[in-house]
Scaffold this motif. Structure first.
Motif, PDB file in Angstrom:
ATOM      1  N   GLY A 144       0.821  -1.200   0.000  1.00  0.00           N
ATOM      2  CA  GLY A 144       0.000   0.000   0.000  1.00  0.00           C
ATOM      3  C   GLY A 144       0.856   1.250   0.000  1.00  0.00           C
ATOM      4  N   VAL A 145       0.221   2.361  -0.347  1.00  0.00           N
ATOM      5  CA  VAL A 145       0.909   3.658  -0.372  1.00  0.00           C
ATOM      6  C   VAL A 145       0.147   4.614   0.535  1.00  0.00           C
ATOM      7  N   TYR A 146       0.880   5.269   1.452  1.00  0.00           N
ATOM      8  CA  TYR A 146       0.283   6.262   2.347  1.00  0.00           C
ATOM      9  C   TYR A 146       0.802   7.631   1.921  1.00  0.00           C
ATOM     10  N   TRP A 147      -0.120   8.535   1.602  1.00  0.00           N
ATOM     11  CA  TRP A 147       0.228   9.884   1.158  1.00  0.00           C
ATOM     12  C   TRP A 147       0.005  10.862   2.306  1.00  0.00           C
ATOM     13  N   TYR A 148       1.045  11.649   2.631  1.00  0.00           N
ATOM     14  CA  TYR A 148       0.969  12.665   3.685  1.00  0.00           C
ATOM     15  C   TYR A 148       0.681  14.007   3.017  1.00  0.00           C
ATOM     16  N   ARG A 149      -0.500  14.504   3.180  1.00  0.00           N
ATOM     17  CA  ARG A 149      -0.920  15.725   2.503  1.00  0.00           C
ATOM     18  C   ARG A 149      -0.085  16.938   2.910  1.00  0.00           C
ATOM     19  N   ASN A 150       0.149  17.134   4.201  1.00  0.00           N
ATOM     20  CA  ASN A 150       0.822  18.345   4.688  1.00  0.00           C
ATOM     21  C   ASN A 150       2.257  18.477   4.207  1.00  0.00           C
ATOM     22  N   TRP A 151       2.953  17.373   4.028  1.00  0.00           N
ATOM     23  CA  TRP A 151       4.361  17.450   3.657  1.00  0.00           C
ATOM     24  C   TRP A 151       4.615  17.061   2.216  1.00  0.00           C
ATOM     25  N   GLY A 152       3.642  16.485   1.547  1.00  0.00           N
ATOM     26  CA  GLY A 152       3.849  16.032   0.172  1.00  0.00           C
ATOM     27  C   GLY A 152       4.665  14.759   0.104  1.00  0.00           C
ATOM     28  N   ASN A 153       4.837  14.091   1.236  1.00  0.00           N
ATOM     29  CA  ASN A 153       5.602  12.845   1.286  1.00  0.00           C
ATOM     30  C   ASN A 153       4.691  11.650   1.027  1.00  0.00           C
ATOM     31  N   ALA A 154       5.320  10.535   0.679  1.00  0.00           N
ATOM     32  CA  ALA A 154       4.567   9.293   0.503  1.00  0.00           C
ATOM     33  C   ALA A 154       5.409   8.129   0.984  1.00  0.00           C
ATOM     34  N   TYR A 155       4.755   7.125   1.520  1.00  0.00           N
ATOM     35  CA  TYR A 155       5.424   5.885   1.900  1.00  0.00           C
ATOM     36  C   TYR A 155       4.796   4.752   1.113  1.00  0.00           C
ATOM     37  N   SER A 156       5.629   3.965   0.456  1.00  0.00           N
ATOM     38  CA  SER A 156       5.164   2.817  -0.304  1.00  0.00           C
ATOM     39  C   SER A 156       5.852   1.578   0.249  1.00  0.00           C
ATOM     40  N   GLY A 157       5.052   0.592   0.644  1.00  0.00           N
ATOM     41  CA  GLY A 157       5.657  -0.615   1.189  1.00  0.00           C
ATOM     42  C   GLY A 157       4.619  -1.599   1.662  1.00  0.00           C
ATOM     43  N   ASN A 158       5.085  -2.527   2.477  1.00  0.00           N
ATOM     44  CA  ASN A 158       4.235  -3.592   2.978  1.00  0.00           C
ATOM     45  C   ASN A 158       3.572  -3.176   4.290  1.00  0.00           C
ATOM     46  N   TRP A 159       2.350  -3.656   4.483  1.00  0.00           N
ATOM     47  CA  TRP A 159       1.579  -3.370   5.690  1.00  0.00           C
ATOM     48  C   TRP A 159       1.077  -4.669   6.290  1.00  0.00           C
ATOM     49  N   VAL A 160       1.090  -4.749   7.621  1.00  0.00           N
ATOM     50  CA  VAL A 160       0.523  -5.881   8.349  1.00  0.00           C
ATOM     51  C   VAL A 160      -0.316  -5.308   9.479  1.00  0.00           C
ATOM     52  N   ASP A 161      -1.571  -5.677   9.538  1.00  0.00           N
ATOM     53  CA  ASP A 161      -2.492  -5.222  10.592  1.00  0.00           C
ATOM     54  C   ASP A 161      -2.470  -3.706  10.782  1.00  0.00           C
ATOM     55  N   ASP A 162      -2.556  -2.958   9.692  1.00  0.00           N
ATOM     56  CA  ASP A 162      -2.627  -1.497   9.708  1.00  0.00           C
ATOM     57  C   ASP A 162      -1.316  -0.802  10.069  1.00  0.00           C
ATOM     58  N   LYS A 163      -0.191  -1.548  10.081  1.00  0.00           N
ATOM     59  CA  LYS A 163       1.105  -0.955  10.433  1.00  0.00           C
ATOM     60  C   LYS A 163       2.125  -1.245   9.334  1.00  0.00           C
ATOM     61  N   LYS A 164       3.028  -0.283   9.114  1.00  0.00           N
ATOM     62  CA  LYS A 164       4.119  -0.493   8.156  1.00  0.00           C
ATOM     63  C   LYS A 164       4.931  -1.690   8.645  1.00  0.00           C
ATOM     64  N   SER A 165       5.330  -2.555   7.714  1.00  0.00           N
ATOM     65  CA  SER A 165       6.060  -3.761   8.098  1.00  0.00           C
ATOM     66  C   SER A 165       7.027  -4.150   6.988  1.00  0.00           C
ATOM     67  N   GLY A 166       8.270  -4.386   7.349  1.00  0.00           N
ATOM     68  CA  GLY A 166       9.262  -4.816   6.366  1.00  0.00           C
ATOM     69  C   GLY A 166       9.800  -3.652   5.565  1.00  0.00           C
ATOM     70  N   LYS A 167      10.251  -3.947   4.356  1.00  0.00           N
ATOM     71  CA  LYS A 167      10.879  -2.931   3.510  1.00  0.00           C
ATOM     72  C   LYS A 167       9.836  -2.001   2.904  1.00  0.00           C
ATOM     73  N   GLY A 168      10.288  -0.763   2.735  1.00  0.00           N
ATOM     74  CA  GLY A 168       9.436   0.236   2.122  1.00  0.00           C
ATOM     75  C   GLY A 168      10.258   1.405   1.626  1.00  0.00           C
ATOM     76  N   THR A 169       9.608   2.314   0.966  1.00  0.00           N
ATOM     77  CA  THR A 169      10.282   3.490   0.415  1.00  0.00           C
ATOM     78  C   THR A 169       9.520   4.743   0.805  1.00  0.00           C
ATOM     79  N   TYR A 170      10.259   5.697   1.398  1.00  0.00           N
ATOM     80  CA  TYR A 170       9.709   7.033   1.646  1.00  0.00           C
ATOM     81  C   TYR A 170      10.152   7.926   0.500  1.00  0.00           C
ATOM     82  N   VAL A 171       9.221   8.644  -0.067  1.00  0.00           N
ATOM     83  CA  VAL A 171       9.549   9.650  -1.083  1.00  0.00           C
ATOM     84  C   VAL A 171       9.115  10.982  -0.480  1.00  0.00           C
ATOM     85  N   PHE A 172      10.072  11.891  -0.353  1.00  0.00           N
ATOM     86  CA  PHE A 172       9.805  13.177   0.269  1.00  0.00           C
ATOM     87  C   PHE A 172       9.349  14.192  -0.761  1.00  0.00           C
ATOM     88  N   GLY A 173       8.639  15.200  -0.298  1.00  0.00           N
ATOM     89  CA  GLY A 173       8.132  16.251  -1.168  1.00  0.00           C
ATOM     90  C   GLY A 173       9.239  16.955  -1.927  1.00  0.00           C
TER      91      GLY A 173
END
Length: 180
Positions: A144-173
């Motif tokens: 899944g991808v979580y988009w942070y509106r206020n900062w323009g950042n995004a996190y793309s990665g794996n999720w388990v039970d509503d929490k980030k889990s394992g490898k992922g990528t943060y892309v900053f604004g």
């Protein structure tokens, strides 16, 4: 975020016939029965078919299709607490594609199973952030991808039970990224 909105299914005031378990040999007309207004209906050789508006003493209002006295087919409901759901129903449960808006304005557009977020969907938080990904039994699960509106950042990665889990990528604004 302008492209982030999900399509809102329109649940029309559709009076197309649908199947119900209530048998009748004679055609019927619109009528009011115990607080529920039945829209025009017609008799088939075996079953009565109709859509109706249902109002409960709790303040809940539903407009849509029924089968065996359960919400079934396309419909929209405004719950007593102000929450709303429009989409597909199966045996009284949200099932298939639908849109749910909570009383505080958070919104989920996507797939449902047994009245829980299940499958692909997009969840919009009241602060403007949103999550686009897969849900299992109401929780973010899988990619899944979580988009942070206020900062323009995004996190793309794996999720388990509503929490980030394992490898992922943060892309900053700013365009920089962090893999980890």
């Amino acid at each position: 975020l302008s492209g982030a909105a999900c399509p809102s299914p329109r649940v029309r005031g559709d009076t197309r016939p649908r199947t119900s378990s209530r048998s009748t040999a004679a055609p019927c007309t619109s009528r009011v029965l115990s607080g529920a207004r039945q829209l025009p209906c017609k008799a088939s050789s075996a079953r009565l078919e109709f859509s109706e508006i249902s109002r409960r003493a709790t303040g809940e209002v539903y407009r849509g299709e029924f089968y065996d006295d359960l919400r079934h087919g396309r419909g929209a409901c405004r719950y007593a607490d102000g929450a709303r759901y429009a989409g597909k129903w199966v045996k009284g449960h949200h099932e298939g594609y639908g849109v749910f808006v909570s009383p505080d304005g958070e919104k989920y557009c996507g797939e449902w199973e047994d009245s829980q977020k299940n499958g692909r969907g997009r969840y919009f938080f009241k602060n403007g952030d949103f999550f686009d990904g897969t849900f299992v039994k109401g929780l973010a699960q899988g990619h899944g991808v979580y988009w942070y509106r206020n900062w323009g950042n995004a996190y793309s990665g794996n999720w388990v039970d509503d929490k980030k889990s394992g490898k992922g990528t943060y892309v900053f604004g700013t365009g920089s990224r962090y893999d980890g």
